[in-house]
Scaffold this motif. Structure first.
Motif, PDB file in Angstrom:
ATOM      1  N   TYR A  78     -77.094  40.597  -8.214  1.00  0.00           N
ATOM      2  CA  TYR A  78     -78.049  40.721  -6.983  1.00  0.00           C
ATOM      3  C   TYR A  78     -77.481  41.753  -6.263  1.00  0.00           C
ATOM      4  N   GLN A  82     -77.514  43.014  -2.064  1.00  0.00           N
ATOM      5  CA  GLN A  82     -77.804  42.412  -0.709  1.00  0.00           C
ATOM      6  C   GLN A  82     -77.326  43.597   0.346  1.00  0.00           C
ATOM      7  N   GLY A 133     -77.610  42.309   6.620  1.00  0.00           N
ATOM      8  CA  GLY A 133     -78.472  41.595   7.338  1.00  0.00           C
ATOM      9  C   GLY A 133     -79.720  40.746   6.611  1.00  0.00           C
ATOM     10  N   GLN A 134     -79.544  40.896   5.312  1.00  0.00           N
ATOM     11  CA  GLN A 134     -80.445  40.122   4.478  1.00  0.00           C
ATOM     12  C   GLN A 134     -80.113  39.348   3.443  1.00  0.00           C
ATOM     13  N   GLY A 135     -80.692  38.545   2.843  1.00  0.00           N
ATOM     14  CA  GLY A 135     -80.327  37.621   1.841  1.00  0.00           C
ATOM     15  C   GLY A 135     -80.128  38.408   0.499  1.00  0.00           C
ATOM     16  N   PRO A 136     -79.666  37.976  -0.501  1.00  0.00           N
ATOM     17  CA  PRO A 136     -79.482  38.633  -1.883  1.00  0.00           C
ATOM     18  C   PRO A 136     -80.856  39.039  -2.464  1.00  0.00           C
ATOM     19  N   PHE A 146     -82.343  39.650  -6.142  1.00  0.00           N
ATOM     20  CA  PHE A 146     -82.061  39.444  -7.490  1.00  0.00           C
ATOM     21  C   PHE A 146     -82.254  40.869  -8.390  1.00  0.00           C
TER      22      PHE A 146
END
Lengths: 118, 116
Positions: free
Chosen positions: A35, A37, A40-43, A45
């Motif tokens: 992943y 990232q 300030g964000q989610g991972p 894919f």
């Protein structure tokens, strides 16, 4: 090992250089995931493997990104001709069984590699 | 399309207060899985819980509890008697089965600050 390990933990490189990021999954885990990232964000894919077979690489942003897991254990994510926009935390995860196989497909994450491209 | 929304960008509370982190999801799958992960200041992602869509029982683990409600598509996380060590970014994630890739779809995370 006890958990997923990644190396290096921090990598600073100059634009245009190639980098190789390593992931050592939990011993015995069949599936391995990469992943990315941003702060300030989610991972996000990138790709995943079952054993040595790359099952899905739909998340790789372009052909400068590639990954391999030749012996079904350690994996390497390679970024060629790095660009500043590649700067991010790169995370590896592993699961005991492939996704969709029940409770043992929970993903466990490593500490990540913080890549900075100057 | 699948989506996870964590509307709370940042929450700040004083130690010992209870705090609830919201997670709302969207999916067309009838079978799906929900997760919570914790990202402490050290940066790793720590698995907290997994919930299957067909199991709506709430779960409690020590000071942590999770409230899963399919009727409102929510999977909220409550910390009781918060402690400074709970300070972290918390991510909610969803994985469905319609998409054969079985990818985890992540929320943007909620930064939780516990003040002493």
């Amino acid at each position: 090992g006890a958990g997923v390990s990644q190396s290096p933990r921090y990598k600073v490189t100059k634009r245009g250089q190639d980098v190789a990021l390593r992931c050592d999954p939990i011993s015995g885990h069949v599936s391995l995931y990469w992943y990315r990232q941003a702060l300030g964000q989610g991972p996000e894919f990138l790709t995943y493997f079952n054993y040595e077979a790359q099952q899905d690489k739909s998340g790789l942003p372009n052909d400068r990104f590639s990954a391999e897991r030749p012996e079904g254990s350690i994996s390497t994510l390679t970024i060629q001709r790095t660009e500043q926009r590649d700067s991010a935390m790169y995370r590896c995860a592993s699961s005991l069984t492939p996704p969709g196989t029940g409770g043992t497909d929970t993903q466990y994450f490593g500490p990540g590699t913080r890549l900075t491209v100057l | 399309a699948q989506k996870v929304t964590q509307a709370q960008t940042e929450i700040s509370v004083v130690e010992k207060e209870d705090v609830t982190l919201d997670c709302v999801y969207e999916t067309r799958d009838t079978t799906y899985y929900l997760f919570w992960y914790k990202q402490p200041p050290s940066g790793e992602l720590v698995f907290l819980i997994r919930r299957n869509s067909f199991d709506e029982q709430n779960e409690i683990s020590g000071r942590y509890s999770w409230n899963f409600q399919k009727s409102t598509s929510s999977f909220n996380f409550t910390i009781t008697a918060s402690q400074v060590v709970d300070s972290a970014v918390y991510f909610c994630a969803l994985r469905g089965r319609m998409d054969s890739n079985y990818q985890l779809i992540w929320g943007a995370g909620t930064k939780l600050i516990i003040k002493p």
